[in-house]
Enzyme design. Sequence first.
Site, PDB file in Angstrom:
ATOM      1  N   ASN A  41      -6.187 -38.274 -46.564  1.00 18.60           N
ATOM      2  CA  ASN A  41      -5.445 -37.085 -46.926  1.00 18.60           C
ATOM      3  C   ASN A  41      -5.431 -36.728 -48.240  1.00 18.60           C
ATOM      4  O   ASN A  41      -5.087 -35.792 -48.747  1.00 18.60           O
ATOM      5  CB  ASN A  41      -3.972 -37.421 -46.196  1.00 18.60           C
ATOM      6  CG  ASN A  41      -2.657 -36.557 -46.736  1.00 18.60           C
ATOM      7  OD1 ASN A  41      -2.678 -35.474 -46.430  1.00 18.60           O
ATOM      8  ND2 ASN A  41      -2.042 -36.958 -48.071  1.00 18.60           N
ATOM      9  N   TYR A  66     -11.821 -25.601 -54.287  1.00 20.82           N
ATOM     10  CA  TYR A  66     -11.041 -26.107 -53.227  1.00 20.82           C
ATOM     11  C   TYR A  66     -11.724 -25.993 -51.752  1.00 20.82           C
ATOM     12  O   TYR A  66     -11.934 -26.785 -51.029  1.00 20.82           O
ATOM     13  CB  TYR A  66      -9.650 -25.472 -53.214  1.00 20.82           C
ATOM     14  CG  TYR A  66      -8.837 -26.167 -52.045  1.00 20.82           C
ATOM     15  CD1 TYR A  66      -8.315 -27.321 -52.091  1.00 20.82           C
ATOM     16  CD2 TYR A  66      -8.477 -25.272 -50.997  1.00 20.82           C
ATOM     17  CE1 TYR A  66      -7.614 -28.010 -51.138  1.00 20.82           C
ATOM     18  CE2 TYR A  66      -7.609 -25.833 -49.964  1.00 20.82           C
ATOM     19  CZ  TYR A  66      -6.933 -27.245 -50.167  1.00 20.82           C
ATOM     20  OH  TYR A  66      -6.313 -27.564 -49.297  1.00 20.82           O
ATOM     21  N   LYS A 111     -13.178 -28.646 -49.079  1.00 20.70           N
ATOM     22  CA  LYS A 111     -12.895 -28.839 -47.800  1.00 20.70           C
ATOM     23  C   LYS A 111     -13.788 -28.319 -46.886  1.00 20.70           C
ATOM     24  O   LYS A 111     -14.030 -28.858 -45.544  1.00 20.70           O
ATOM     25  CB  LYS A 111     -11.527 -27.749 -47.677  1.00 20.70           C
ATOM     26  CG  LYS A 111     -10.398 -28.342 -48.451  1.00 20.70           C
ATOM     27  CD  LYS A 111      -9.853 -29.712 -47.972  1.00 20.70           C
ATOM     28  CE  LYS A 111      -8.765 -30.499 -48.739  1.00 20.70           C
ATOM     29  NZ  LYS A 111      -8.324 -31.701 -48.337  1.00 20.70           N
ATOM     30  N   THR A 129       5.290 -27.898 -49.238  1.00 22.10           N
ATOM     31  CA  THR A 129       5.322 -29.296 -50.008  1.00 22.10           C
ATOM     32  C   THR A 129       5.983 -29.090 -51.336  1.00 22.10           C
ATOM     33  O   THR A 129       6.198 -28.130 -51.861  1.00 22.10           O
ATOM     34  CB  THR A 129       4.141 -30.056 -49.672  1.00 22.10           C
ATOM     35  OG1 THR A 129       3.207 -29.024 -50.727  1.00 22.10           O
ATOM     36  CG2 THR A 129       3.263 -29.930 -48.449  1.00 22.10           C
TER      37      THR A 129
END
Length: 254
Positions: A86, A151, A155, A186
Amino acid sequence: MFELNNKTAIITGGGSGIGRAIALLFARSGASVHVLELSEEAGAGVVNEIRAAGGQATAHVCDVTRQADVRARFAAIGAIDILINNAGIAHVGKADNTAEEDFDRVINVNVKGAYNCLHEAIPLLRANGGGVILNMASVAAWVAVPERFAYSTAKGAVMAMTLSVAKDYLQDRIRCNSISPGRVHTPFVDGFLAKNYPGQEAEMFERLSKTQPIGRMARPEEVAALALYLCSDEAAFITGSDYPIDGGFITLNA
């Protein structure tokens, strides 16, 4: 259903956000949880919360980009049943304005960090008769998200790694899947808005929420619930798959 009694789980980046929600839920579901965190304070915080609720948890300070560090932590833990990859970081930028050091940092954490944990976890899972690996991918691996070059690259690699591991370790009874969240509310989101849009946090939060067709961001607990299912015995027939949890972001944004 969806119990993890007598299971040992490693959760990287388990001190905040999605990782924290997974750690809390897995502990409530009977797992012995090992939280790997770069931040000693964050790791200790979630572990104390788990223990206060009667669960089993241990915090380990670990830099997932350093294989020797990961190897030492995994060796200390020993037999495991579940790995949750994670730990990750985000970056805003296009190909021509992403600095080399920023690109390297995103790849080191999101890709090399996952590789380091796979490298150390797979022998432990094999020795234990099998187990489950769950990688955190992203909707950015599926569709173009503006100004997320590094990013998205990282991913996309995580999703490809998931397929490779699932294929290579079928005979070892190791299942490997990934989850692709859309936007999740978050502490990172709140910090990002405060830094980049001071005084406009509420407006920008609403705008980002509306990019999810369902009209809001996900809660970390919702992602954790999917992770629990995929790591439970009820999902024993599932491997080599990615599961978007995105409020319709991938398929309903046309």
